[in-house]
Scaffold this motif. Structure first.
Motif, mmCIF file in Angstrom:
data_model
loop_
_atom_site.group_PDB
_atom_site.id
_atom_site.type_symbol
_atom_site.label_atom_id
_atom_site.label_comp_id
_atom_site.label_asym_id
_atom_site.label_seq_id
_atom_site.Cartn_x
_atom_site.Cartn_y
_atom_site.Cartn_z
ATOM 1 N N LEU A 17 0.833 -1.212 0.000
ATOM 2 C CA LEU A 17 0.000 0.000 0.000
ATOM 3 C C LEU A 17 0.865 1.258 0.000
ATOM 4 N N LEU A 18 1.953 1.240 0.747
ATOM 5 C CA LEU A 18 2.858 2.387 0.731
ATOM 6 C C LEU A 18 3.422 2.604 -0.673
ATOM 7 N N GLN A 19 3.767 1.528 -1.353
ATOM 8 C CA GLN A 19 4.275 1.615 -2.723
ATOM 9 C C GLN A 19 3.229 2.216 -3.658
ATOM 10 N N MET A 20 1.958 1.969 -3.363
ATOM 11 C CA MET A 20 0.874 2.488 -4.197
ATOM 12 C C MET A 20 0.494 3.922 -3.842
ATOM 13 N N GLY A 21 1.143 4.490 -2.849
ATOM 14 C CA GLY A 21 0.894 5.883 -2.508
ATOM 15 C C GLY A 21 0.003 6.131 -1.307
ATOM 16 N N TYR A 22 -0.348 5.092 -0.562
ATOM 17 C CA TYR A 22 -1.147 5.299 0.652
ATOM 18 C C TYR A 22 -0.267 6.030 1.667
ATOM 19 N N GLY A 23 -0.850 6.987 2.351
ATOM 20 C CA GLY A 23 -0.075 7.831 3.245
ATOM 21 C C GLY A 23 0.195 7.241 4.614
ATOM 22 N N THR A 24 -0.833 6.754 5.289
ATOM 23 C CA THR A 24 -0.697 6.227 6.641
ATOM 24 C C THR A 24 -1.227 4.799 6.666
ATOM 25 N N VAL A 25 -0.335 3.871 6.994
ATOM 26 C CA VAL A 25 -0.689 2.448 6.992
ATOM 27 C C VAL A 25 -0.280 1.839 8.329
ATOM 28 N N TYR A 26 -1.239 1.174 8.972
ATOM 29 C CA TYR A 26 -1.015 0.520 10.262
ATOM 30 C C TYR A 26 -1.143 -0.992 10.134
ATOM 31 N N ASN A 27 -0.430 -1.705 11.004
ATOM 32 C CA ASN A 27 -0.555 -3.156 11.103
ATOM 33 C C ASN A 27 -1.114 -3.481 12.482
ATOM 34 N N ILE A 28 -2.336 -4.023 12.503
ATOM 35 C CA ILE A 28 -2.976 -4.422 13.756
ATOM 36 C C ILE A 28 -2.358 -5.719 14.276
ATOM 37 N N GLY A 29 -1.958 -6.584 13.364
ATOM 38 C CA GLY A 29 -1.453 -7.912 13.713
ATOM 39 C C GLY A 29 -2.428 -8.941 13.187
ATOM 40 N N GLY A 30 -3.007 -9.726 14.071
ATOM 41 C CA GLY A 30 -3.944 -10.763 13.668
ATOM 42 C C GLY A 30 -5.364 -10.483 14.119
ATOM 43 N N LEU A 31 -6.291 -11.283 13.616
ATOM 44 C CA LEU A 31 -7.694 -11.147 14.025
ATOM 45 C C LEU A 31 -7.823 -11.313 15.536
ATOM 46 N N GLY A 32 -7.023 -12.183 16.120
ATOM 47 C CA GLY A 32 -7.041 -12.370 17.573
ATOM 48 C C GLY A 32 -6.706 -11.095 18.326
ATOM 49 N N HIS A 33 -5.803 -10.296 17.769
ATOM 50 C CA HIS A 33 -5.466 -9.009 18.386
ATOM 51 C C HIS A 33 -6.684 -8.079 18.354
ATOM 52 N N TRP A 34 -7.354 -8.057 17.194
ATOM 53 C CA TRP A 34 -8.560 -7.233 17.042
ATOM 54 C C TRP A 34 -9.586 -7.597 18.108
ATOM 55 N N VAL A 35 -9.834 -8.892 18.288
ATOM 56 C CA VAL A 35 -10.816 -9.366 19.264
ATOM 57 C C VAL A 35 -10.359 -9.013 20.679
ATOM 58 N N ALA A 36 -9.076 -9.230 20.986
ATOM 59 C CA ALA A 36 -8.553 -8.897 22.312
ATOM 60 C C ALA A 36 -8.646 -7.402 22.607
ATOM 61 N N GLY A 37 -8.636 -6.578 21.561
ATOM 62 C CA GLY A 37 -8.777 -5.136 21.724
ATOM 63 C C GLY A 37 -10.213 -4.668 21.818
ATOM 64 N N GLY A 38 -11.139 -5.612 21.857
ATOM 65 C CA GLY A 38 -12.552 -5.267 22.013
ATOM 66 C C GLY A 38 -13.317 -5.179 20.709
ATOM 67 N N GLY A 39 -12.690 -5.581 19.608
ATOM 68 C CA GLY A 39 -13.343 -5.515 18.305
ATOM 69 C C GLY A 39 -14.333 -6.641 18.074
ATOM 70 N N ALA A 40 -15.432 -6.322 17.436
ATOM 71 C CA ALA A 40 -16.462 -7.306 17.100
ATOM 72 C C ALA A 40 -16.090 -8.034 15.804
ATOM 73 N N VAL A 41 -16.624 -9.223 15.665
ATOM 74 C CA VAL A 41 -16.405 -10.060 14.475
ATOM 75 C C VAL A 41 -17.750 -10.316 13.823
ATOM 76 N N GLU A 42 -17.772 -10.278 12.485
ATOM 77 C CA GLU A 42 -18.980 -10.599 11.742
ATOM 78 C C GLU A 42 -18.693 -11.761 10.800
ATOM 79 N N ARG A 43 -19.733 -12.506 10.494
ATOM 80 C CA ARG A 43 -19.593 -13.650 9.574
ATOM 81 C C ARG A 43 -20.058 -13.266 8.205
#
Length: 124
Positions: free
Chosen positions: A98-124
């Motif tokens: 994404l940086l190569q394509m010109g995106y300005g700010t790019v973050y890496n959350i890690g894995g889906l497990g990190h998202w869930v541990a951070g309080g994020g909801a999951v949808e099917r």
């Protein structure tokens, strides 16, 4: 040799880590776009972060490059993007793309497990 390991994109740009709880809060506030780069079978098995775009790493260039005819209309390279996969390795590689394509700010959350541990909801 091993040029794929070197950061690329705008000078000084790099994929930044982001705490999952911060990513969840910023996604809820509409401040970032969340992208799941896992394969379709992984999403079918475990679901994805609520509201996240699903763009498998294999098709990321085609779907996220603003110059591509298959560019996803909901993306904006000027808007911060947060990526995740199963462990964080693929999302790091996707972030470099994404940086190569010109995106300005790019973050890496890690894995889906990190998202869930951070309080994020999951949808099917």
């Amino acid at each position: 040799m091993f040029s794929f390991l070197r950061p690329s994109g705008p000078p000084g740009a790099r994929v930044q880590p982001i705490a999952a709880a911060e990513a969840v809060a910023r996604a809820k506030a509409g401040e970032i776009t969340v992208i799941d780069v896992r394969e379709r079978s992984e999403v079918a098995t475990s679901g994805k972060a609520r509201g996240a775009l699903h763009v498998p790493l294999a098709v990321l260039r085609m779907k996220c490059d603003p110059s591509s005819p298959e560019f996803l209309p909901g993306l904006d390279p000027a808007r911060p993007v947060a990526l995740y996969c199963a462990s964080g390795a693929r999302s790091q590689a996707a972030g470099q793309m994404l940086l190569q394509m010109g995106y300005g700010t790019v973050y890496n959350i890690g894995g889906l497990g990190h998202w869930v541990a951070g309080g994020g909801a999951v949808e099917r």
